[in-house]
Design a protein around this motif. Structure first.
Motif, PDB file in Angstrom:
ATOM      1  N   ALA A  61       0.816  -1.218   0.000  1.00 10.84           N
ATOM      2  CA  ALA A  61       0.000   0.000   0.000  1.00 10.84           C
ATOM      3  C   ALA A  61       0.852   1.271   0.000  1.00 10.84           C
ATOM      4  N   SER A  62       2.146   1.147   0.297  1.00  7.90           N
ATOM      5  CA  SER A  62       2.994   2.333   0.359  1.00  7.90           C
ATOM      6  C   SER A  62       3.376   2.877  -1.018  1.00  7.90           C
ATOM      7  N   TRP A  63       3.120   2.125  -2.067  1.00  3.74           N
ATOM      8  CA  TRP A  63       3.465   2.579  -3.416  1.00  3.74           C
ATOM      9  C   TRP A  63       2.519   3.688  -3.846  1.00  3.74           C
ATOM     10  N   GLN A  64       3.109   4.747  -4.394  1.00  2.00           N
ATOM     11  CA  GLN A  64       2.338   5.918  -4.802  1.00  2.00           C
ATOM     12  C   GLN A  64       2.738   6.357  -6.201  1.00  2.00           C
ATOM     13  N   THR A  65       1.831   7.067  -6.841  1.00  2.00           N
ATOM     14  CA  THR A  65       2.087   7.657  -8.147  1.00  2.00           C
ATOM     15  C   THR A  65       1.880   9.153  -8.050  1.00  2.00           C
ATOM     16  N   GLN A  66       2.840   9.900  -8.574  1.00  2.00           N
ATOM     17  CA  GLN A  66       2.721  11.351  -8.631  1.00  2.00           C
ATOM     18  C   GLN A  66       2.926  11.767 -10.084  1.00  2.00           C
TER      19      GLN A  66
END
Length: 133
Positions: A61-66
């Motif tokens: 869940a720590s993966w993010q997209t910016q």
């Protein structure tokens, strides 16, 4: 894209400016979509072997997209601030800063996701740009 003939230079300039104004948002949307697909592929790879096992789900869940829109497209960053990310992807052998010794094999989940996404990436972005014209 049309095959319209322009009789005045001002018409051509106006048409090109209008097309350029449409290309940026179209490419930005395509880059956003590709980044979200990459994030989903990484998270899927971080859901058990051959990637890392899931214990709590917090790492996945720590993966993010910016995505940052640019004038004629966008820049996307997909990543995690989880401290174990690098070790899980590349493995770690040796002592850490606290003197603990590890022999942790790699559990790749980022590289396989990139390899899966890469083959058609440029074509999908080009298609989005051409579709805006």
């Amino acid at each position: 894209m049309t095959n319209r003939r322009f009789t005045e230079p001002d018409e051509l300039v106006a048409a090109m400016a209008a097309a350029a104004a449409r290309v940026g948002p179209a490419v930005s949307l395509a880059v956003r979509h590709e980044a979200m697909v990459l994030q989903a592929l990484i998270q899927a790879g971080a859901s058990g072997r051959p990637g890392p096992n899931v214990i709590t789900g917090r790492y996945r869940a720590s993966w993010q997209t910016q995505v940052v829109p640019r004038r004629h497209g966008a820049t996307a960053t997909v990543g995690t601030f989880a401290p174990q990310g690098r070790r899980l992807e590349l493995g770690f052998y040796g002592a850490d800063s606290l003197g603990r010794v590890y022999a942790q094999p790699p559990f790749p989940h980022v590289a396989p996701a990139l390899l899966q996404l890469q083959p058609g990436f440029a074509a999908r972005i080009a298609t989005a740009a051409m579709g805006a014209l």
